[in-house]
Design an enzyme around this catalytic site. Structure first.
Site, short mmCIF file in Angstrom:
data_model
loop_
_atom_site.label_atom_id
_atom_site.label_comp_id
_atom_site.label_asym_id
_atom_site.label_seq_id
_atom_site.Cartn_x
_atom_site.Cartn_y
_atom_site.Cartn_z
N THR B 322 0.84 -1.20 0.00
CA THR B 322 0.00 0.00 0.00
C THR B 322 0.87 1.25 0.00
O THR B 322 0.63 2.20 -0.74
CB THR B 322 -0.93 0.02 1.22
OG1 THR B 322 -1.69 -1.18 1.24
CG2 THR B 322 -1.87 1.21 1.18
N GLY B 323 1.89 1.23 0.85
CA GLY B 323 2.80 2.38 0.90
C GLY B 323 3.47 2.59 -0.45
O GLY B 323 3.46 3.69 -1.01
N TRP B 325 2.57 1.62 -3.36
CA TRP B 325 1.62 2.00 -4.41
C TRP B 325 1.49 3.52 -4.50
O TRP B 325 1.33 4.08 -5.58
CB TRP B 325 0.25 1.37 -4.11
CG TRP B 325 -0.77 1.68 -5.17
CD1 TRP B 325 -1.01 0.96 -6.31
CD2 TRP B 325 -1.69 2.77 -5.19
NE1 TRP B 325 -2.01 1.54 -7.03
CE2 TRP B 325 -2.45 2.66 -6.37
CE3 TRP B 325 -1.94 3.84 -4.33
CZ2 TRP B 325 -3.44 3.57 -6.71
CZ3 TRP B 325 -2.92 4.75 -4.66
CH2 TRP B 325 -3.66 4.61 -5.84
N HIS B 326 1.59 4.20 -3.35
CA HIS B 326 1.39 5.65 -3.34
C HIS B 326 2.52 6.41 -4.02
O HIS B 326 2.37 7.59 -4.32
CB HIS B 326 1.20 6.16 -1.92
CG HIS B 326 -0.18 5.89 -1.40
ND1 HIS B 326 -0.53 4.70 -0.84
CD2 HIS B 326 -1.30 6.65 -1.39
CE1 HIS B 326 -1.80 4.74 -0.50
NE2 HIS B 326 -2.30 5.90 -0.83
N GLY B 327 3.64 5.76 -4.23
CA GLY B 327 4.71 6.45 -4.93
C GLY B 327 6.01 5.70 -4.81
O GLY B 327 6.23 4.95 -3.85
#
Lengths: 375, 474
Positions: B322-323, B325-327
């Site tokens: 998830t982390g 995925w954000h960048g």
């Protein structure tokens, strides 16, 4: 009926987007915006290459925004909304108390290097000029700094004292005329326009009195010149143009000399017998009623026959103080370096003035990139 | 193209709406889907015409993979079908890897090995993180028999490229929408709901998020030495509001547009700043992404059905991803890990305690954790960061507060109140309270809301490029 009301928000929305789109397509493109004083984007060139590299798309979006129907009205609405949000500034202008629009100057607006250079050059010039003439320097503090009691709560502006301290160190004694304290004392007497960054004729009259005092002139005579004539009561100045939002209008007052004077514009371009060009009162730029705006050189004669010449080096702030000074000298020469291509020493040699008066607005002086080059 | 632009609002949208509603809905909406597909391609190609190839490639590849997966699963050849699921996942993740993470990975590799491999930095194709996730969900849903494979490539293309949620989600799983692609009706209810939702989202983005963002930008662009502690706290607060109103506003616009076109898609935000725990926060923030990771990563890994260590490991993997995925940057991984820590804490004991004490403590705890979390999110490089954290901690050379801090607070107090109220369900409750069950009153209020919010938003958009150049500066 219920269905009709259900669709009301949809109808409102569709109407708005369709109406604006149709207006945008049907209206004729403008090439120029007078409110912003710039050329507007025309419909961009369209070809396959420009579409593929995205140039057309970028220009097209600028085009849409530039040609947006009733653009100025939308901009105004945004400013009103911002004010409703409690913002007390817009586009670098504070909405001050008592209807004053005050330009905001931050450290970023002032280039320290330019200011220092200008002070140094001025210092050298003054020392040189003192050998032949009497020299006085008057820096008119900005409206915002002088009228800081009219600023919105907690609002700040550039502290001009930093500049005055530096100036004092670089200039000989008895040259600087401190005008800040006297203006501050009279801050509530309309010494600055509410919608423009210039000082008013009343402000300039205070400046004039300080000058006469510093030169040891006739103070009684100077004090008598406080009878002004109102020539306009609907002036909206430069500060207003930045926010373009309704505000109280300013009066313009002028001082008319007792005797007819002769003004030669730009070394013989034209000669008139008044300081005032009333045609500007019908235009937007009403401050130009004083001598039709900034002129490179003015030669004024017709004052008292005392064989004295005053030489003024100035920016636009001087335009409204000149009428007071003109009567007290046989000849007054006014030079605006920003519009001149001749060196100042050359001019001084030509006119051999008894007194040299340097008058600038502090902020404009600090920001003038050409001052050091031209003096 | 973005929704919050004059181009979208006054050229693209009116044209698409007119064509969409003129085209007949026969052949199970194929014609309408074709309009959506083609207009989505135009929407996508506007900024980066070249990347349209990528979108078409993604569409065709997943259409084929999903088709085969469906074909074999029907004939009970699970293993062969699985091959196509894996192929689809590999291709999509490769796309994402090449365009989003290549620079990040080579940077790490160069750091470890001491080599200096240079790669050409590619511009990130808009929405790639969203549509690769959507197409992956398609093959998996087909494989799991949760959706029928889509035979009609136009319908499938419309699903992949659907412009309302192409750029910033929500991530719509195929099974949520597959039936609607063929069978959907345009109804007054949906039209009116969609319009209000869209305009509300536009206002959230243009009026609120942009203003909050401007303040944040102004505060961090200041010299760190002149930053006061109070303004640093205020700045981070503005960032918290910017990111919420920006993202949820965009989701509102997407959900609204989808409803106008006849689709009802799942919610993406549900007043996340009203949460009483981090577990609850993540059920209310970017819901569609959380659901995606839960359905396609967490549960397949075994979820929480196995032993404790395995569950912990699964949670860790999900939050790492998830982390990431954000960048493509360490701070985003750290941000994911940060939440992982609190989630594990809550899972083991904290949630029980929070349940026993008054709710207000839960709110305070959740808000503070999320607020501090944005500190990790907002900066990609650590250097500027350190000075800011120091200032927040009270080690500010400019002191706790000064005149300019006070000025900023006073002139933004109304905005602050609106931002706070807007993050809660107070406005929705107020609207209900005003009209009660009176439908006509409700419609009139909604129409007024649409008009006012839209007009103000447009004035902000027009002014965004206002560039006065004064004629007499002297």
């Amino acid at each position: 009926m219920k269905r009709f009301f259900k669709l009301l928000p949809v109808a409102v929305f569709l109407f708005m987007i369709m109406a604006v789109m149709s207006a945008g397509i049907l209206q004729k493109d403008k090439t120029y915006s007078s409110a912003e004083n710039r050329t507007l984007q025309a419909f961009p060139k369209l070809n396959v290459k420009r579409v593929l590299n995205g140039k057309f798309q970028k220009k097209y979006e600028t085009y849409l925004s530039d040609q947006f129907p009733e653009r100025d009205l939308w901009v105004k609405l945004q400013t009103i909304t911002e004010r409703a949000f409690g913002k007390t500034e817009s586009n670098g202008v504070y909405f001050g108390k008592g209807g004053y629009l005050l330009e905001k100057y931050t450290d970023k607006d002032i280039n320290g290097k330019t200011a220092d250079k200008n002070i140094n050059v001025l210092g050298k010039f003054v020392k040189e000029a003192l050998k032949v003439s009497d020299v006085k320097v008057m820096m008119v503090p900005s409206k915002t700094f002088t009228l800081d009691n009219y600023l919105p709560d907690f609002a700040e502006t550039y502290n001009e004292n930093i500049f005055y301290n530096k100036l004092e160190k670089k200039l000989p004694d008895n040259v600087i005329i401190d005008i800040y304290s006297i203006l501050k004392e009279h801050a509530d007497e309309g010494i600055f326009y509410k919608t423009d960054h210039h000082w008013t004729t009343s402000g300039a009259w205070l400046g004039y009195n300080e000058y006469i005092k510093a030169c040891g002139g006739d103070m009684e005579n100077a004090a008598k010149k406080k009878n002004f004539k109102k020539v306009s009561d609907n002036f909206l100045g430069t500060t207003f143009s930045k926010v373009n939002l309704y505000s109280a209008k300013d009066e313009i007052n002028i001082y008319e000399p007792e005797n007819e004077m002769e003004v030669v514009y730009n070394l013989g371009e034209k000669t008139e017998n008044t300081f005032y060009q009333e045609k500007f009162l019908k235009k937007k730029d009403k401050y130009s009623v004083f001598f039709g705006g900034n002129q490179a050189v003015l030669e004024i004669s017709g004052g008292v026959k005392n064989n004295k010449t005053l030489f003024i080096i100035k920016d636009s702030f001087a335009n409204c103080i000149i009428p007071f000074l003109a009567e007290d000298y046989e000849k007054v020469v006014v030079a605006d370096m920003r519009h001149l291509n001749i060196g100042m020493t050359m001019l001084l040699r030509k006119y051999k003035p008894d007194e040299v008066f340097v008058l600038y607005n502090t902020i404009q002086f600090m920001q003038d990139k050409e001052f050091a080059l031209k003096l | 193209m973005v929704f919050s632009s004059l181009l979208f609002l006054f050229r693209f949208l009116p044209c698409v709406l007119v064509i969409y509603f003129i085209v007949p809905g026969c052949f199970k909406n194929t014609w309408k889907n074709l309009v959506l597909f083609l207009s989505s391609l135009v929407f996508y190609a506007w900024g980066e015409p070249v990347y349209i190839v990528l979108m078409l490639f993604s569409t065709v590849v997943d259409y084929i993979n999903g088709g085969f997966a469906g074909y074999f699963i029907k004939r009970n050849r699970k293993n062969t079908a699985r091959l196509f699921v894996i192929l689809s996942a590999v291709i999509n993740l490769l796309l994402l890897g090449v365009f989003k993470y290549a620079g990040f990975v080579t940077g790490i590799w160069n750091n470890i090995s001491g080599m200096d491999i240079k790669i050409k930095e590619l511009a990130l194709p808009i929405g790639i993180s969203f549509y690769t996730f959507q197409t992956m969900s398609y093959t998996i849903d087909v494989y799991r028999k949760e959706a029928e494979p889509e035979r009609n490539i136009i319908n499938f293309g419309a699903y992949v490229s659907m412009f309302p949620q192409l750029i910033a989600g929500p991530v719509v799983r195929f099974k949520d929408i597959s039936v609607m692609l063929r069978e959907r009706k345009i109804q007054a209810d949906k039209l009116s709901y969609g319009t209000i939702r869209f305009v509300a989202g536009l206002g959230k983005k243009v009026i609120l998020a942009n203003q909050a963002g401007e303040i944040f930008k102004m505060i961090i662009s200041n010299d760190p030495h002149s930053l006061t502690t109070l303004s640093a706290w205020f700045g981070l607060l503005m960032f918290s509001f910017q990111i919420y109103f920006d993202f949820s506003g965009y989701s509102d616009m997407a959900i609204g547009l989808m409803a106008i076109f006849g689709f009802i898609i799942p919610e993406n935000f549900n007043y996340p700043y009203m949460s009483k725990s981090i577990t609850e926060f993540w059920r209310r923030w970017h819901i569609s992404l959380g659901t995606w990771f839960k359905e396609y990563v967490y549960i397949p890994l075994g979820g929480s059905r196995k032993k404790m260590p395995r569950t912990f490991c699964n949670i860790f993997i999900v939050w790492f991803l998830t982390g990431l995925w954000h960048g493509a940057s360490f701070n985003f991984i750290a941000w994911g890990m940060y939440f992982c820590f609190f989630l594990l804490l809550e899972k083991t004991w904290l949630l029980k305690i929070l349940g026993r004490i008054p709710a207000v403590f839960g709110h305070i705890y959740a808000i503070l954790v999320v607020y501090a979390g944005w500190l990790l999110f907002a900066w990609e490089d650590i250097t500027g960061h350190r000075a800011f954290i120091k200032t927040m901690a009270g080690m500010a050379s400019a002191g706790f507060s000064n005149r300019s801090t006070m000025y900023m607070l006073v002139s933004n107090i109304i905005l602050l109140v609106i931002l706070i109220a807007g993050s809660t369900n107070i406005p929705a409750r107020a609207a209900k309270w005003i009209c009660g069950r009176n439908e006509i009153c409700k419609s009139i209020l909604q129409a007024a809301f649409v008009a006012v919010v839209f007009i103000i938003s447009v004035s902000y958009l027009v002014n965004g490029t206002y560039n006065p150049f004064l004629y007499f500066r002297f």
